[in-house]
Design an enzyme around this catalytic site. Structure first.
Site, PDB file in Angstrom:
ATOM      1  N   THR A  23       6.014  -1.533 -10.908  1.00 37.66           N
ATOM      2  CA  THR A  23       5.010  -1.997  -9.970  1.00 37.66           C
ATOM      3  C   THR A  23       5.445  -1.656  -8.557  1.00 37.66           C
ATOM      4  OG1 THR A  23       6.034  -4.173 -10.059  1.00 37.66           O
ATOM      5  CG2 THR A  23       4.066  -3.856 -11.388  1.00 37.66           C
ATOM      6  N   ALA A  25       4.477   0.979  -7.231  1.00 42.16           N
ATOM      7  CA  ALA A  25       3.157   1.362  -6.793  1.00 42.16           C
ATOM      8  C   ALA A  25       2.338   0.095  -6.855  1.00 42.16           C
ATOM      9  CB  ALA A  25       2.606   2.436  -7.728  1.00 42.16           C
ATOM     10  N   THR A  26       2.283  -0.582  -5.760  1.00 39.28           N
ATOM     11  CA  THR A  26       1.770  -1.951  -5.730  1.00 39.28           C
ATOM     12  C   THR A  26       1.264  -2.227  -4.337  1.00 39.28           C
ATOM     13  OG1 THR A  26       3.326  -2.832  -7.359  1.00 39.28           O
ATOM     14  CG2 THR A  26       2.580  -4.376  -5.710  1.00 39.28           C
ATOM     15  N   THR A  27       0.306  -3.142  -4.251  1.00 38.18           N
ATOM     16  CA  THR A  27       0.036  -3.726  -2.945  1.00 38.18           C
ATOM     17  C   THR A  27       0.171  -5.229  -3.088  1.00 38.18           C
ATOM     18  OG1 THR A  27      -1.529  -1.980  -2.408  1.00 38.18           O
ATOM     19  CG2 THR A  27      -1.620  -3.980  -1.075  1.00 38.18           C
TER      20      THR A  27
END
Lengths: 203, 177
Positions: A23, A25-27
């Site tokens: 994760t 690659a997460t916001t």
């Protein structure tokens, strides 16, 4: 749809065994308001560019009054959050071992939760970071905990690959120290949306 | 005093962080280098100092805090990336400043600067420092020094956090721009 989600979770369990679902690659976005912290996250877990789980839950409950959003290696984030929540619960049970309050003792001091998370991150080379937010007798507190264990306190924060898009929205929403609950929640929602739209790794 | 910028790579993780950590009522530590390392050091020193203060029954000395931090920084010099400045007030020595740069040496000094932005202000502070300044003059000295460093160093910025420690007490403030 519940069955689709449960099969996605099975898929995630298998995928994690084979290769590290991340994760990173997460916001994650969070904002403090008078009386609490709004924490938000997207729901995409990726594995080398392929979406491993499109509906994963990155917000982990550490105690009734303290939650953490995790980013980085999904396995590490999930496990640290799970173990810290168990540690906090067992401390509460230990404190109330001789009275009837034990079943209802599910709160923690935010500094205590943060200390447990930080201790785990400092001692092992784990690849996960957290936005940790909670409310206790000292007030609302939001901490950004880096993978190496460094923590920093602020009124709003974002983390993950979509952090730049998210923080731009948070800055623009001009949350002051007297931000209301609805404004903070709205700002966090828009920040996560900005991350989802503006970052390939978030969705 | 310190700036307030914490960056992970080029992203500013926190633009209003607090790099002046309290070790005891009247002893503070300015942290630079790896945030994780310096936070761990300050946690250990705070813990040792609080136990020590209970044992001696008096507020600890600044040089005790400096010696504890130096012991940690020196014995773990391979693993740590930490430059700290310990400063405070005690009854025995009054106001004191100790600087512990990378490597773990501990030097008692009249003033100290540290961090990536300090390289730009060595000439400035050498020019501006005078012995025997008042509290107001010291505040002005620290503020100007940090301002000039923030102007030239990309890793420094945000607000200036000041902690003024004296026999009367501790006063924390922040200045913008």
């Amino acid at each position: 749809d519940a069955s689709a989600r449960s099969s996605m979770r099975l898929l995630r369990g298998v995928a994690l065994a084979a290769a590290a679902a991340r994760t990173a690659a997460t916001t994650l976005a969070a904002a403090r308001f008078s009386g609490g912290v709004a924490l938000g996250a997207d729901s995409r877990a990726t594995q080398d560019g392929v979406v491993a789980d499109a509906f994963c839950d990155k917000l982990h409950k550490l105690a009734d009054n303290c939650w953490a959003g995790g980013c980085g290696a999904a396995a590490d984030a999930d496990e640290v959050a799970r173990l810290v929540a168990l540690d906090l619960r067992s401390r509460r049970l230990g404190e109330h071992a001789c009275d009837a309050a034990a079943p209802r003792a599910a709160n923690c001091r935010v500094a205590e939760a943060a200390g447990l998370v930080t201790a785990r991150l400092r001692s092992a080379p784990l690849g996960c970071g957290f936005l940790l937010g909670g409310v206790d007798s000292r007030g609302a507190c939001l901490l950004r905990v880096e993978p190496d264990g460094a923590s920093t306190n602020s009124a709003y924060a974002s983390m993950g690959s979509g952090q730049m898009a998210a923080v731009a929205t948070l800055e623009a929403s001009r949350l002051g120290p007297d931000a209301s609950r609805s404004r903070a929640i709205d700002a966090v929602r828009r920040a996560v949306e900005a991350g989802v739209r503006g970052d390939t790794g978030s969705g | 005093g310190a700036d307030s910028r914490v960056s992970t790579g080029t992203y500013i993780a926190n633009r209003v962080s607090d790099k002046v950590s309290g070790l005891h009522d009247k002893i503070f530590m300015c942290r630079s280098g790896s945030a994780a390392d310096t936070q761990a050091i300050s946690d250990y020193v705070r813990h040792y100092l609080s136990t020590h203060a209970l044992e001696v029954g008096k507020p600890p000395l600044v040089k005790t805090a400096a010696a504890l931090a130096k012991r940690i920084c020196y014995t773990n010099k391979e693993q740590l990336l930490a430059g700290v400045i310990i400063a405070g007030y005690d009854e025995a020595d009054g106001g004191s400043v100790y600087v512990i740069p990378l490597g773990g040496t501990c030097l008692p000094v009249p003033f100290a600067i540290g961090g990536s932005g300090s390289t730009y202000i060595y000439g400035h502070v050498d020019n501006q420092y005078k012995a025997g300044m008042s509290l107001a003059e010291c505040k002005k000295f620290v503020t100007e020094a940090v301002t000039r460093a923030m102007a030239r160093d990309g890793s420094s910025g945000g607000i200036i956090r000041l902690v003024n420690i004296s026999a009367d007490g501790v006063d924390r403030e922040y200045l913008t721009v």
